[in-house]
Design a protein around this motif. Sequence first.
Motif, PDB file in Angstrom:
ATOM      1  N   GLU A 146       0.826  -1.205   0.000  1.00 37.93           N
ATOM      2  CA  GLU A 146       0.000   0.000   0.000  1.00 37.93           C
ATOM      3  C   GLU A 146       0.860   1.255   0.000  1.00 37.93           C
ATOM      4  OE1 GLU A 146      -2.593  -0.435   3.313  1.00 37.93           O
ATOM      5  OE2 GLU A 146      -3.928  -1.825   2.276  1.00 37.93           O
ATOM      6  N   GLU A 147       1.993   1.176   0.673  1.00 37.55           N
ATOM      7  CA  GLU A 147       2.957   2.271   0.674  1.00 37.55           C
ATOM      8  C   GLU A 147       4.345   1.655   0.530  1.00 37.55           C
ATOM      9  OE1 GLU A 147       2.559   4.646   4.128  1.00 37.55           O
ATOM     10  OE2 GLU A 147       0.455   5.165   3.773  1.00 37.55           O
ATOM     11  N   GLY A 148       5.158   2.210  -0.318  1.00 42.46           N
ATOM     12  CA  GLY A 148       6.483   1.655  -0.513  1.00 42.46           C
ATOM     13  C   GLY A 148       6.467   0.548  -1.554  1.00 42.46           C
ATOM     14  N   ARG A 149       7.332  -0.454  -1.374  1.00 40.37           N
ATOM     15  CA  ARG A 149       7.504  -1.496  -2.375  1.00 40.37           C
ATOM     16  C   ARG A 149       8.190  -2.708  -1.767  1.00 40.37           C
ATOM     17  NH1 ARG A 149      11.665   2.538  -5.304  1.00 40.37           N
ATOM     18  NH2 ARG A 149       9.745   3.729  -5.189  1.00 40.37           N
ATOM     19  N   LEU A 150       8.269  -3.788  -2.541  1.00 36.20           N
ATOM     20  CA  LEU A 150       9.080  -4.945  -2.171  1.00 36.20           C
ATOM     21  C   LEU A 150      10.491  -4.686  -2.670  1.00 36.20           C
ATOM     22  CD1 LEU A 150       9.290  -7.916  -1.120  1.00 36.20           C
ATOM     23  CD2 LEU A 150       8.851  -8.620  -3.478  1.00 36.20           C
ATOM     24  N   ILE A 151      11.472  -4.763  -1.770  1.00 34.84           N
ATOM     25  CA  ILE A 151      12.860  -4.444  -2.111  1.00 34.84           C
ATOM     26  C   ILE A 151      13.721  -5.700  -1.973  1.00 34.84           C
ATOM     27  CG2 ILE A 151      14.858  -3.015  -1.552  1.00 34.84           C
ATOM     28  CD1 ILE A 151      12.933  -0.947  -0.401  1.00 34.84           C
ATOM     29  N   LEU A 152      14.359  -6.101  -3.063  1.00 34.91           N
ATOM     30  CA  LEU A 152      15.280  -7.244  -3.026  1.00 34.91           C
ATOM     31  C   LEU A 152      16.679  -6.711  -2.768  1.00 34.91           C
ATOM     32  CD1 LEU A 152      13.990  -9.412  -6.022  1.00 34.91           C
ATOM     33  CD2 LEU A 152      13.252  -9.419  -3.632  1.00 34.91           C
ATOM     34  N   ALA A 153      17.145  -6.881  -1.532  1.00 35.43           N
ATOM     35  CA  ALA A 153      18.430  -6.319  -1.119  1.00 35.43           C
ATOM     36  C   ALA A 153      19.379  -7.406  -0.650  1.00 35.43           C
ATOM     37  CB  ALA A 153      18.213  -5.292  -0.015  1.00 35.43           C
ATOM     38  N   ALA A 154      19.241  -8.621  -1.189  1.00 31.74           N
ATOM     39  CA  ALA A 154      20.137  -9.720  -0.844  1.00 31.74           C
ATOM     40  C   ALA A 154      20.570 -10.406  -2.127  1.00 31.74           C
ATOM     41  CB  ALA A 154      19.446 -10.717   0.095  1.00 31.74           C
ATOM     42  N   SER A 155      21.848 -10.456  -2.382  1.00 31.37           N
ATOM     43  CA  SER A 155      22.363 -11.056  -3.605  1.00 31.37           C
ATOM     44  C   SER A 155      21.998 -12.533  -3.684  1.00 31.37           C
ATOM     45  CB  SER A 155      23.883 -10.892  -3.660  1.00 31.37           C
ATOM     46  OG  SER A 155      24.400 -11.432  -4.846  1.00 31.37           O
ATOM     47  N   GLY A 156      21.433 -12.945  -4.821  1.00 32.04           N
ATOM     48  CA  GLY A 156      21.098 -14.348  -5.033  1.00 32.04           C
ATOM     49  C   GLY A 156      19.671 -14.713  -4.700  1.00 32.04           C
ATOM     50  N   THR A 157      18.865 -13.774  -4.265  1.00 28.19           N
ATOM     51  CA  THR A 157      17.461 -14.049  -3.966  1.00 28.19           C
ATOM     52  C   THR A 157      16.731 -14.433  -5.249  1.00 28.19           C
ATOM     53  OG1 THR A 157      17.328 -12.647  -2.014  1.00 28.19           O
ATOM     54  CG2 THR A 157      15.290 -13.010  -3.207  1.00 28.19           C
ATOM     55  N   ALA A 158      15.805 -15.387  -5.143  1.00 26.99           N
ATOM     56  CA  ALA A 158      14.993 -15.799  -6.287  1.00 26.99           C
ATOM     57  C   ALA A 158      13.535 -15.431  -6.026  1.00 26.99           C
ATOM     58  CB  ALA A 158      15.115 -17.303  -6.519  1.00 26.99           C
ATOM     59  N   LEU A 159      12.856 -14.957  -7.070  1.00 26.69           N
ATOM     60  CA  LEU A 159      11.471 -14.509  -6.946  1.00 26.69           C
ATOM     61  C   LEU A 159      10.680 -15.034  -8.136  1.00 26.69           C
ATOM     62  CD1 LEU A 159       9.484 -12.432  -5.419  1.00 26.69           C
ATOM     63  CD2 LEU A 159      10.134 -10.854  -7.238  1.00 26.69           C
ATOM     64  N   SER A 160       9.678 -15.867  -7.883  1.00 28.25           N
ATOM     65  CA  SER A 160       8.893 -16.419  -8.990  1.00 28.25           C
ATOM     66  C   SER A 160       7.475 -16.737  -8.530  1.00 28.25           C
ATOM     67  CB  SER A 160       9.548 -17.703  -9.529  1.00 28.25           C
ATOM     68  OG  SER A 160       9.570 -18.714  -8.538  1.00 28.25           O
ATOM     69  N   GLY A 161       6.531 -16.611  -9.469  1.00 31.43           N
ATOM     70  CA  GLY A 161       5.157 -17.029  -9.208  1.00 31.43           C
ATOM     71  C   GLY A 161       4.254 -15.970  -8.608  1.00 31.43           C
ATOM     72  N   PHE A 162       4.581 -14.672  -8.759  1.00 30.38           N
ATOM     73  CA  PHE A 162       3.793 -13.605  -8.142  1.00 30.38           C
ATOM     74  C   PHE A 162       3.170 -12.690  -9.194  1.00 30.38           C
ATOM     75  CE2 PHE A 162       6.897 -14.838  -4.943  1.00 30.38           C
ATOM     76  CZ  PHE A 162       6.126 -14.928  -3.799  1.00 30.38           C
ATOM     77  N   SER A 163       2.174 -11.938  -8.737  1.00 30.98           N
ATOM     78  CA  SER A 163       1.560 -10.916  -9.569  1.00 30.98           C
ATOM     79  C   SER A 163       1.826  -9.555  -8.940  1.00 30.98           C
ATOM     80  CB  SER A 163       0.052 -11.157  -9.686  1.00 30.98           C
ATOM     81  OG  SER A 163      -0.580 -10.120 -10.412  1.00 30.98           O
ATOM     82  N   PHE A 164       2.263  -8.617  -9.770  1.00 32.56           N
ATOM     83  CA  PHE A 164       2.546  -7.256  -9.311  1.00 32.56           C
ATOM     84  C   PHE A 164       1.630  -6.283 -10.044  1.00 32.56           C
ATOM     85  CE2 PHE A 164       6.383  -9.484  -8.200  1.00 32.56           C
ATOM     86  CZ  PHE A 164       6.840  -8.863  -7.046  1.00 32.56           C
ATOM     87  N   PRO A 165       0.554  -5.822  -9.412  1.00 30.81           N
ATOM     88  CA  PRO A 165      -0.306  -4.835 -10.056  1.00 30.81           C
ATOM     89  C   PRO A 165       0.362  -3.470 -10.064  1.00 30.81           C
ATOM     90  CG  PRO A 165      -1.035  -5.214  -7.817  1.00 30.81           C
ATOM     91  CD  PRO A 165       0.095  -6.183  -8.066  1.00 30.81           C
TER      92      PRO A 165
END
Length: 213
Positions: A93-112
């Motif tokens: 609702e405010e801000g965002r999802l922040i990937l701040a770790a090297s090597g993180t994997a992200l799959s299977g989501f919806s980002f409106p």
Amino acid sequence: KRLFVSRSTSILPALLIVMLMLLLLLTAPGLAGIRVCPEDCDYSSLEQALNASSTDDTITVCSGVYNDTVVVSRRVNLHGMDTGQGKPVLAPEEGRLILAASGTALSGFSFPASQAGGSEPAENCSLEVILPASIFFNDFSGKGSVCPEDEASWNSSRMINYQFGSRVMRGYLGNYWADYNGSDEDGDGIGDEPVVLNDKNIDYHPLIYPVDN
């Protein structure tokens, strides 16, 4: 009889060592699985699950809408799972999802589209990538929904068997971008032209339709 006893006593320590090694592997914190869902799970928010996770854990996020503003500061595998109500939606609702770790994997989501204020696309993005990550098989409202600051991979690292229409194929898969207008001449469900976010972030295998297709 003495020979039988001797063999048994020599095998027993080896069996105990193998059993101990299996027990240690099963209880190793990095191999633990964490599940997130709106109800009836140990965790109902992504932030709670991340706080309880260890490096290289897999966090499975079930169908639902998650409004947390989260900083992923530990290398984990974030896996969205459709449990009957569609892909999990990450919509801070405010801000965002922040990937701040090297090597993180992200799959299977919806980002409106982000609801946050601001006139610049960078201010409205839902996903910010600060350190290298692997991001694929997600649905994005458009290129403006992501802010890549470091080089990331926007495709699967291995070829995946998938079905598109009545055909079963194998290939590298990227993400769906709602504002993509490229072609698909060979009809494999993967765009012929890449999605270029910037010179270091390119989705070479964008999906023509949302992941569910």
